[in-house]
Motif scaffolding. Structure first.
Motif, PDB file in Angstrom:
ATOM      1  N   ALA A 278       0.840  -1.202   0.000  1.00  0.00           N
ATOM      2  CA  ALA A 278       0.000   0.000   0.000  1.00  0.00           C
ATOM      3  C   ALA A 278       0.872   1.248   0.000  1.00  0.00           C
ATOM      4  O   ALA A 278       2.041   1.214   0.383  1.00  0.00           O
ATOM      5  CB  ALA A 278      -0.904  -0.001   1.225  1.00  0.00           C
ATOM      6  N   ARG A 279       0.306   2.324  -0.467  1.00  0.00           N
ATOM      7  CA  ARG A 279       0.980   3.613  -0.382  1.00  0.00           C
ATOM      8  C   ARG A 279       1.315   3.921   1.072  1.00  0.00           C
ATOM      9  O   ARG A 279       0.592   3.548   1.995  1.00  0.00           O
ATOM     10  CB  ARG A 279       0.058   4.716  -0.891  1.00  0.00           C
ATOM     11  N   ARG A 280       2.392   4.661   1.275  1.00  0.00           N
ATOM     12  CA  ARG A 280       2.739   5.156   2.597  1.00  0.00           C
ATOM     13  C   ARG A 280       2.583   6.673   2.596  1.00  0.00           C
ATOM     14  O   ARG A 280       2.883   7.322   1.586  1.00  0.00           O
ATOM     15  CB  ARG A 280       4.173   4.769   2.958  1.00  0.00           C
ATOM     16  N   SER A 281       2.100   7.219   3.681  1.00  0.00           N
ATOM     17  CA  SER A 281       1.845   8.657   3.715  1.00  0.00           C
ATOM     18  C   SER A 281       2.218   9.243   5.069  1.00  0.00           C
ATOM     19  O   SER A 281       2.197   8.563   6.093  1.00  0.00           O
ATOM     20  CB  SER A 281       0.370   8.951   3.412  1.00  0.00           C
ATOM     21  N   THR A 282       2.578  10.526   5.032  1.00  0.00           N
ATOM     22  CA  THR A 282       2.933  11.258   6.237  1.00  0.00           C
ATOM     23  C   THR A 282       2.230  12.604   6.223  1.00  0.00           C
ATOM     24  O   THR A 282       2.237  13.304   5.199  1.00  0.00           O
ATOM     25  CB  THR A 282       4.459  11.494   6.314  1.00  0.00           C
ATOM     26  N   VAL A 283       1.608  12.961   7.321  1.00  0.00           N
ATOM     27  CA  VAL A 283       0.983  14.282   7.456  1.00  0.00           C
ATOM     28  C   VAL A 283       2.092  15.305   7.653  1.00  0.00           C
ATOM     29  O   VAL A 283       2.954  15.142   8.519  1.00  0.00           O
ATOM     30  CB  VAL A 283       0.000  14.309   8.636  1.00  0.00           C
ATOM     31  N   THR A 284       2.097  16.351   6.847  1.00  0.00           N
ATOM     32  CA  THR A 284       3.198  17.323   6.888  1.00  0.00           C
ATOM     33  C   THR A 284       3.134  18.232   8.111  1.00  0.00           C
ATOM     34  O   THR A 284       4.163  18.712   8.583  1.00  0.00           O
ATOM     35  CB  THR A 284       3.191  18.187   5.619  1.00  0.00           C
ATOM     36  N   ASP A 285       1.930  18.481   8.626  1.00  0.00           N
ATOM     37  CA  ASP A 285       1.771  19.336   9.795  1.00  0.00           C
ATOM     38  C   ASP A 285       0.892  18.615  10.815  1.00  0.00           C
ATOM     39  O   ASP A 285      -0.340  18.656  10.721  1.00  0.00           O
ATOM     40  CB  ASP A 285       1.139  20.674   9.393  1.00  0.00           C
ATOM     41  N   PRO A 286       1.489  17.940  11.788  1.00  0.00           N
ATOM     42  CA  PRO A 286       0.708  17.184  12.776  1.00  0.00           C
ATOM     43  C   PRO A 286      -0.302  18.040  13.535  1.00  0.00           C
ATOM     44  O   PRO A 286      -1.265  17.511  14.104  1.00  0.00           O
ATOM     45  CB  PRO A 286       1.783  16.640  13.731  1.00  0.00           C
ATOM     46  N   ALA A 287      -0.109  19.357  13.550  1.00  0.00           N
ATOM     47  CA  ALA A 287      -1.043  20.227  14.264  1.00  0.00           C
ATOM     48  C   ALA A 287      -2.432  20.211  13.627  1.00  0.00           C
ATOM     49  O   ALA A 287      -3.433  20.455  14.313  1.00  0.00           O
ATOM     50  CB  ALA A 287      -0.510  21.658  14.300  1.00  0.00           C
ATOM     51  N   VAL A 288      -2.492  19.914  12.323  1.00  0.00           N
ATOM     52  CA  VAL A 288      -3.786  19.930  11.630  1.00  0.00           C
ATOM     53  C   VAL A 288      -4.680  18.785  12.120  1.00  0.00           C
ATOM     54  O   VAL A 288      -5.808  19.032  12.576  1.00  0.00           O
ATOM     55  CB  VAL A 288      -3.593  19.887  10.106  1.00  0.00           C
ATOM     56  N   PRO A 289      -4.249  17.518  12.047  1.00  0.00           N
ATOM     57  CA  PRO A 289      -5.110  16.458  12.583  1.00  0.00           C
ATOM     58  C   PRO A 289      -5.293  16.564  14.092  1.00  0.00           C
ATOM     59  O   PRO A 289      -6.339  16.170  14.621  1.00  0.00           O
ATOM     60  CB  PRO A 289      -4.390  15.166  12.191  1.00  0.00           C
ATOM     61  N   ALA A 290      -4.290  17.114  14.802  1.00  0.00           N
ATOM     62  CA  ALA A 290      -4.426  17.277  16.253  1.00  0.00           C
ATOM     63  C   ALA A 290      -5.570  18.235  16.580  1.00  0.00           C
ATOM     64  O   ALA A 290      -6.381  17.982  17.489  1.00  0.00           O
ATOM     65  CB  ALA A 290      -3.125  17.789  16.845  1.00  0.00           C
ATOM     66  N   ALA A 291      -5.654  19.336  15.839  1.00  0.00           N
ATOM     67  CA  ALA A 291      -6.737  20.296  16.056  1.00  0.00           C
ATOM     68  C   ALA A 291      -8.091  19.681  15.695  1.00  0.00           C
ATOM     69  O   ALA A 291      -9.098  19.933  16.357  1.00  0.00           O
ATOM     70  CB  ALA A 291      -6.488  21.548  15.224  1.00  0.00           C
ATOM     71  N   LEU A 292      -8.094  18.866  14.656  1.00  0.00           N
ATOM     72  CA  LEU A 292      -9.330  18.205  14.228  1.00  0.00           C
ATOM     73  C   LEU A 292      -9.796  17.210  15.287  1.00  0.00           C
ATOM     74  O   LEU A 292     -10.990  17.149  15.616  1.00  0.00           O
ATOM     75  CB  LEU A 292      -9.088  17.505  12.892  1.00  0.00           C
ATOM     76  N   ARG A 293      -8.861  16.462  15.845  1.00  0.00           N
ATOM     77  CA  ARG A 293      -9.224  15.506  16.901  1.00  0.00           C
ATOM     78  C   ARG A 293      -9.705  16.245  18.151  1.00  0.00           C
ATOM     79  O   ARG A 293     -10.582  15.752  18.863  1.00  0.00           O
ATOM     80  CB  ARG A 293      -8.034  14.604  17.219  1.00  0.00           C
TER      81      ARG A 293
END
Length: 212
Positions: free
Chosen positions: A114-129
C-alpha cells in the motif's frame, strides 16, 4: 485549509506509526461515506424511494466529490455507493491532500503493498481531533454541534477509529454518538441507515464483497 468531509475523515483516520490510515480498507469506506454526506449536505444528492439521485449537472469543483457524484448517476442505493470505487476515492483523497501540501505520499515498498503517507503538519489532525473530543465530551445538546463535526464523529465511531472514539468513550457516550448519527436522517433516511450499517459493511468488505 481543506474542509471537505472526505479529506477531514482521512486526516482523522491517519496513523503516523502506520504511515497511512489506521486501516486502509475501512478508511476507503469512511471517506466514501463522508463524500456522500458532503454532497447530500450541499443538496447535490437526494433520496427518492430509497434510490439516490443527483441534483444539478455542474461540477462541484472538487475531484473527490465530483468523482463520487458521477458514481451516483446510476440510480443506486446509499450502501452500494459507500462500497463502490472506494479504493479509487481513497487514492484521490490522498492526492488532493498532497496537492494541498498537507500530506506526502510514497510508493509502496512492494508490488502488492500500500501507499505510505505522512501528514506534513501534525497540528492539523491534532486540532481536528480536539474538535471531535469537544463534540463528544461536551455538555451541550447534540443539535448545537456543527453538522460536519457530528457527521465526522458518527463516522469515526462507526469505523472504530480509537484515536477519536475510544472503546470506553463508545460505551460512555453511546447516546451522544447515536444522536450524531441520527442527524444524518435529516439529509436522507437511507444515508443514516448506511452509516449505522458501516461495521457490517466493513466486515463484508474484508471478505472481498461489495466492489473495489
Amino acid at each position: 485549509m481543506i474542509d471537505d468531509l472526505p479529506c477531514l475523515m482521512y486526516l482523522l483516520a491517519h496513523d503516523d506509526a502506520a504511515e497511512g490510515p489506521y486501516d486502509r480498507s475501512r478508511t476507503g469506506l469512511l471517506v466514501r461515506a463522508a463524500a456522500l454526506i458532503d454532497l447530500a449536505s450541499r443538496g447535490r444528492l437526494r433520496e427518492t424511494g430509497g434510490t439516490v439521485t443527483a441534483s444539478g449537472t455542474e461540477a462541484v469543483g472538487d475531484p473527490v466529490l465530483d468523482g463520487v457524484l458521477r458514481d451516483a448517476g446510476g440510480g443506486h442505493g446509499w450502501k452500494h455507493l459507500v462500497r463502490r470505487h472506494r479504493k479509487r476515492t481513497l487514492a484521490q483523497v490522498e492526492d488532493r491532500l498532497t496537492a494541498a501540501g498537507l500530506l506526502t505520499v510514497r510508493a509502496p515498498r512492494t508490488p502488492f503493498g500500500a501507499r505510505r503517507s505522512t501528514v506534513t503538519d501534525p497540528a492539523v489532525p491534532a486540532a481536528l481531533r480536539a474538535r471531535m473530543s469537544a463534540a463528544l465530551h461536551g455538555n451541550g445538546p447534540v443539535t448545537e454541534i456543527p453538522a460536519a463535526d457530528a457527521a465526522l464523529l458518527a463516522l469515526a465511531a462507526a469505523g472504530g477509529i480509537r484515536s477519536v472514539v475510544s472503546r470506553r468513550d463508545h460505551k460512555t457516550f453511546r447516546a451522544r454518538v447515536d444522536a450524531c448519527t441520527g442527524r444524518l436522517g435529516a439529509l436522507a433516511p437511507g444515508l443514516e441507515k448506511a452509516v449505522r450499517a458501516l461495521p457490517t459493511t466493513m466486515i463484508a468488505a474484508r471478505g472481498g464483497m461489495g466492489g473495489s
